[in-house]
Design a protein around this motif. Structure first.
Motif, PDB file in Angstrom:
ATOM      1  N   SER A  13       1.697   4.472  10.107  1.00 53.37           N
ATOM      2  CA  SER A  13       0.540   3.926  10.817  1.00 53.37           C
ATOM      3  C   SER A  13      -0.751   4.536  10.288  1.00 53.37           C
ATOM      4  CB  SER A  13       0.673   4.204  12.316  1.00 53.37           C
ATOM      5  OG  SER A  13      -0.426   3.688  13.024  1.00 53.37           O
ATOM      6  N   ALA A  14      -0.736   5.843  10.041  1.00 56.19           N
ATOM      7  CA  ALA A  14      -1.928   6.519   9.522  1.00 56.19           C
ATOM      8  C   ALA A  14      -2.261   6.013   8.121  1.00 56.19           C
ATOM      9  CB  ALA A  14      -1.695   8.032   9.494  1.00 56.19           C
ATOM     10  N   LEU A  15      -1.231   5.816   7.293  1.00 59.73           N
ATOM     11  CA  LEU A  15      -1.468   5.317   5.944  1.00 59.73           C
ATOM     12  C   LEU A  15      -2.007   3.889   5.981  1.00 59.73           C
ATOM     13  CD1 LEU A  15      -1.318   5.611   2.894  1.00 59.73           C
ATOM     14  CD2 LEU A  15       1.093   4.917   2.999  1.00 59.73           C
ATOM     15  N   ALA A  16      -1.465   3.066   6.886  1.00 59.47           N
ATOM     16  CA  ALA A  16      -1.943   1.689   7.020  1.00 59.47           C
ATOM     17  C   ALA A  16      -3.429   1.676   7.374  1.00 59.47           C
ATOM     18  CB  ALA A  16      -1.137   0.948   8.080  1.00 59.47           C
ATOM     19  N   ALA A  17      -3.830   2.552   8.301  1.00 59.34           N
ATOM     20  CA  ALA A  17      -5.243   2.628   8.699  1.00 59.34           C
ATOM     21  C   ALA A  17      -6.107   3.073   7.520  1.00 59.34           C
ATOM     22  CB  ALA A  17      -5.401   3.594   9.869  1.00 59.34           C
ATOM     23  N   HIS A  18      -5.593   4.021   6.732  1.00 54.23           N
ATOM     24  CA  HIS A  18      -6.347   4.515   5.569  1.00 54.23           C
ATOM     25  C   HIS A  18      -6.536   3.411   4.532  1.00 54.23           C
ATOM     26  CE1 HIS A  18      -7.770   7.438   2.597  1.00 54.23           C
ATOM     27  NE2 HIS A  18      -6.999   6.808   1.722  1.00 54.23           N
ATOM     28  N   GLU A  20      -6.398   0.132   5.030  1.00 56.31           N
ATOM     29  CA  GLU A  20      -7.280  -0.903   5.572  1.00 56.31           C
ATOM     30  C   GLU A  20      -8.742  -0.472   5.464  1.00 56.31           C
ATOM     31  OE1 GLU A  20      -7.940  -3.622   9.606  1.00 56.31           O
ATOM     32  OE2 GLU A  20      -6.510  -1.957   9.616  1.00 56.31           O
ATOM     33  N   LYS A  21      -9.028   0.798   5.752  1.00 52.51           N
ATOM     34  CA  LYS A  21     -10.391   1.311   5.646  1.00 52.51           C
ATOM     35  C   LYS A  21     -10.870   1.263   4.204  1.00 52.51           C
ATOM     36  CE  LYS A  21     -13.195   5.416   6.620  1.00 52.51           C
ATOM     37  NZ  LYS A  21     -13.165   6.836   7.118  1.00 52.51           N
ATOM     38  N   GLU A  22      -9.995   1.605   3.283  1.00 57.99           N
ATOM     39  CA  GLU A  22     -10.353   1.597   1.867  1.00 57.99           C
ATOM     40  C   GLU A  22     -10.676   0.176   1.390  1.00 57.99           C
ATOM     41  OE1 GLU A  22      -7.637   2.402  -1.854  1.00 57.99           O
ATOM     42  OE2 GLU A  22      -8.349   4.311  -1.042  1.00 57.99           O
ATOM     43  N   ILE A  23      -9.881  -0.799   1.844  1.00 61.04           N
ATOM     44  CA  ILE A  23     -10.133  -2.196   1.473  1.00 61.04           C
ATOM     45  C   ILE A  23     -11.509  -2.624   1.963  1.00 61.04           C
ATOM     46  CG2 ILE A  23      -9.426  -4.574   1.933  1.00 61.04           C
ATOM     47  CD1 ILE A  23      -6.532  -3.569   1.986  1.00 61.04           C
ATOM     48  N   ALA A  24     -11.845  -2.233   3.201  1.00 61.10           N
ATOM     49  CA  ALA A  24     -13.140  -2.610   3.771  1.00 61.10           C
ATOM     50  C   ALA A  24     -14.292  -1.909   3.070  1.00 61.10           C
ATOM     51  CB  ALA A  24     -13.156  -2.288   5.265  1.00 61.10           C
ATOM     52  N   GLU A  25     -14.147  -0.603   2.818  1.00 63.35           N
ATOM     53  CA  GLU A  25     -15.227   0.177   2.210  1.00 63.35           C
ATOM     54  C   GLU A  25     -15.544  -0.284   0.796  1.00 63.35           C
ATOM     55  OE1 GLU A  25     -13.953   4.215   2.521  1.00 63.35           O
ATOM     56  OE2 GLU A  25     -14.825   4.488   4.528  1.00 63.35           O
ATOM     57  N   HIS A  26     -14.521  -0.690   0.060  1.00 65.77           N
ATOM     58  CA  HIS A  26     -14.725  -1.114  -1.325  1.00 65.77           C
ATOM     59  C   HIS A  26     -14.878  -2.627  -1.455  1.00 65.77           C
ATOM     60  CE1 HIS A  26     -14.012   2.868  -3.079  1.00 65.77           C
ATOM     61  NE2 HIS A  26     -13.074   3.018  -2.161  1.00 65.77           N
ATOM     62  N   SER A  27     -14.892  -3.313  -0.302  1.00 66.80           N
ATOM     63  CA  SER A  27     -15.053  -4.780  -0.283  1.00 66.80           C
ATOM     64  C   SER A  27     -14.122  -5.455  -1.284  1.00 66.80           C
ATOM     65  CB  SER A  27     -16.520  -5.152  -0.586  1.00 66.80           C
ATOM     66  OG  SER A  27     -17.385  -4.589   0.358  1.00 66.80           O
ATOM     67  N   VAL A  46       3.025   9.980  -0.746  1.00 66.14           N
ATOM     68  CA  VAL A  46       3.933   9.633   0.343  1.00 66.14           C
ATOM     69  C   VAL A  46       5.258   9.145  -0.242  1.00 66.14           C
ATOM     70  CG1 VAL A  46       2.075   9.016   1.929  1.00 66.14           C
ATOM     71  CG2 VAL A  46       3.072   7.244   0.439  1.00 66.14           C
ATOM     72  N   THR A  47       6.259   9.094   0.603  1.00 65.28           N
ATOM     73  CA  THR A  47       7.566   8.590   0.180  1.00 65.28           C
ATOM     74  C   THR A  47       7.562   7.065   0.238  1.00 65.28           C
ATOM     75  OG1 THR A  47       8.441   8.578   2.428  1.00 65.28           O
ATOM     76  CG2 THR A  47       8.661  10.637   1.163  1.00 65.28           C
ATOM     77  N   PRO A  48       8.497   6.412  -0.466  1.00 63.17           N
ATOM     78  CA  PRO A  48       8.598   4.949  -0.387  1.00 63.17           C
ATOM     79  C   PRO A  48       8.796   4.459   1.039  1.00 63.17           C
ATOM     80  CG  PRO A  48       9.827   5.742  -2.274  1.00 63.17           C
ATOM     81  CD  PRO A  48       9.418   6.967  -1.506  1.00 63.17           C
ATOM     82  N   ALA A  49       9.532   5.221   1.864  1.00 62.95           N
ATOM     83  CA  ALA A  49       9.769   4.810   3.254  1.00 62.95           C
ATOM     84  C   ALA A  49       8.462   4.734   4.043  1.00 62.95           C
ATOM     85  CB  ALA A  49      10.731   5.786   3.929  1.00 62.95           C
ATOM     86  N   VAL A  50       7.584   5.712   3.847  1.00 62.40           N
ATOM     87  CA  VAL A  50       6.295   5.714   4.551  1.00 62.40           C
ATOM     88  C   VAL A  50       5.416   4.565   4.064  1.00 62.40           C
ATOM     89  CG1 VAL A  50       4.138   7.000   4.877  1.00 62.40           C
ATOM     90  CG2 VAL A  50       6.331   8.178   5.066  1.00 62.40           C
ATOM     91  N   LEU A  51       5.412   4.347   2.734  1.00 62.67           N
ATOM     92  CA  LEU A  51       4.604   3.257   2.192  1.00 62.67           C
ATOM     93  C   LEU A  51       5.091   1.908   2.713  1.00 62.67           C
ATOM     94  CD1 LEU A  51       2.352   2.320   0.288  1.00 62.67           C
ATOM     95  CD2 LEU A  51       4.077   2.157  -1.522  1.00 62.67           C
ATOM     96  N   ARG A  52       6.400   1.716   2.777  1.00 63.54           N
ATOM     97  CA  ARG A  52       6.934   0.445   3.277  1.00 63.54           C
ATOM     98  C   ARG A  52       6.606   0.245   4.745  1.00 63.54           C
ATOM     99  NH1 ARG A  52      12.437   1.791   0.135  1.00 63.54           N
ATOM    100  NH2 ARG A  52      11.705   1.215  -1.958  1.00 63.54           N
ATOM    101  N   GLN A  53       6.616   1.332   5.507  1.00 65.84           N
ATOM    102  CA  GLN A  53       6.221   1.244   6.921  1.00 65.84           C
ATOM    103  C   GLN A  53       4.767   0.785   7.022  1.00 65.84           C
ATOM    104  OE1 GLN A  53       8.055   1.780   9.585  1.00 65.84           O
ATOM    105  NE2 GLN A  53       6.453   1.579  11.112  1.00 65.84           N
ATOM    106  N   ALA A  54       3.892   1.379   6.221  1.00 64.39           N
ATOM    107  CA  ALA A  54       2.481   0.995   6.222  1.00 64.39           C
ATOM    108  C   ALA A  54       2.313  -0.448   5.774  1.00 64.39           C
ATOM    109  CB  ALA A  54       1.683   1.930   5.307  1.00 64.39           C
ATOM    110  N   THR A  55       3.082  -0.836   4.762  1.00 64.02           N
ATOM    111  CA  THR A  55       2.992  -2.204   4.248  1.00 64.02           C
ATOM    112  C   THR A  55       3.412  -3.215   5.302  1.00 64.02           C
ATOM    113  OG1 THR A  55       3.446  -1.411   2.002  1.00 64.02           O
ATOM    114  CG2 THR A  55       3.742  -3.754   2.417  1.00 64.02           C
ATOM    115  N   ARG A  56       4.476  -2.906   6.045  1.00 62.35           N
ATOM    116  CA  ARG A  56       4.929  -3.801   7.120  1.00 62.35           C
ATOM    117  C   ARG A  56       3.815  -4.010   8.153  1.00 62.35           C
ATOM    118  NH1 ARG A  56      10.228  -1.670   9.794  1.00 62.35           N
ATOM    119  NH2 ARG A  56       9.958  -3.578  11.018  1.00 62.35           N
TER     120      ARG A  56
END
Length: 214
Positions: A13-18, A20-27, A46-56
């Motif tokens: 969840s924290a990675l997903a928020a990060h 999303e913020k990066e996408i917005a900041e860099h337009s 991060v591990t692949p498991a964490v990245l996949r959680q964020a991606t979901r």
């Protein structure tokens, strides 16, 4: 085991928020490549498991899409509706609106949306909606149940055929996602403020379709 799963969900969840913020900041534009899974794991440590959680989470929010194969990777996905909903949801946050403030209005729009969808849905659409409803009840955990419920609600909004109802749904859903950690978001029917009975109109539409076919 449970504690480990909760830590992974929190990290995702924290990675997903990060991201999303990066996408917005860099337009970043629609279709922009964020990177491959390996590249992003290395970049964010991060591990692949964490990245996949964020991606979901980001896929459910319609912020990214994942492609497999030689040109695979994680890509930015933006829609005009998502952009508008994001702006309005952010304004609500800045104005100090709380979830309780939204409950009554949201219940009214949900009822209107489902009533409109019930009158327009075809037999095939009613079957699909019943399948989405069953997915909610069969979900193995909170995150899966949240994602299944959101897919159901998104589909109901699309069936309404009313742009205002579709937009209001997108805004309220985005606002809730911003205010509540995604893995704890629960839109199960028993907890809905309007307690709209989804089952009877779906079954009525199915029966009506069968009657018309005879």
């Amino acid at each position: 085991m449970k504690a480990g799963r909760e830590r992974r969900m929190t990290a995702g969840s924290a990675l997903a928020a990060h991201i999303e913020k990066e996408i917005a900041e860099h337009s970043l534009a629609n279709g922009a490549l964020l990177g491959t899974e390996r590249e992003l794991c290395t970049r964010f440590l991060v591990t692949p498991a964490v990245l996949r959680q964020a991606t979901r989470i980001l896929e459910a929010r319609d912020i990214v899409s994942t492609k497999r194969g030689t040109s695979g990777g994680i890509y930015v996905r933006k829609t005009s509706l998502e952009t508008v909903a994001g702006y309005v949801a952010t304004l609500w946050e800045l104005d100090g609106i709380q979830l309780n403030d939204l409950a009554t209005t949201q219940a009214l729009f949900r009822t209107m949306t489902f009533n409109a969808a019930s009158k327009r849905m075809t037999l095939e659409e009613a079957y699909h909606l019943r399948h989405l409803q069953q997915d909610c009840h069969a979900a193995p955990d909170q995150l899966a149940r949240s994602q299944a419920a959101i897919r159901r609600e998104d589909y109901i909004a699309s069936l309404s055929g009313n742009p205002l109802l579709v937009l209001s749904h997108a805004i309220s859903t985005r606002f809730i996602r911003n205010m509540v950690p995604f893995e704890y978001l629960d839109l199960s029917p028993s907890d809905r403020p309007d307690k709209t009975d989804r089952t009877h109109p779906i079954e009525a539409a199915l029966q009506g379709g069968k009657d018309r076919a005879i």
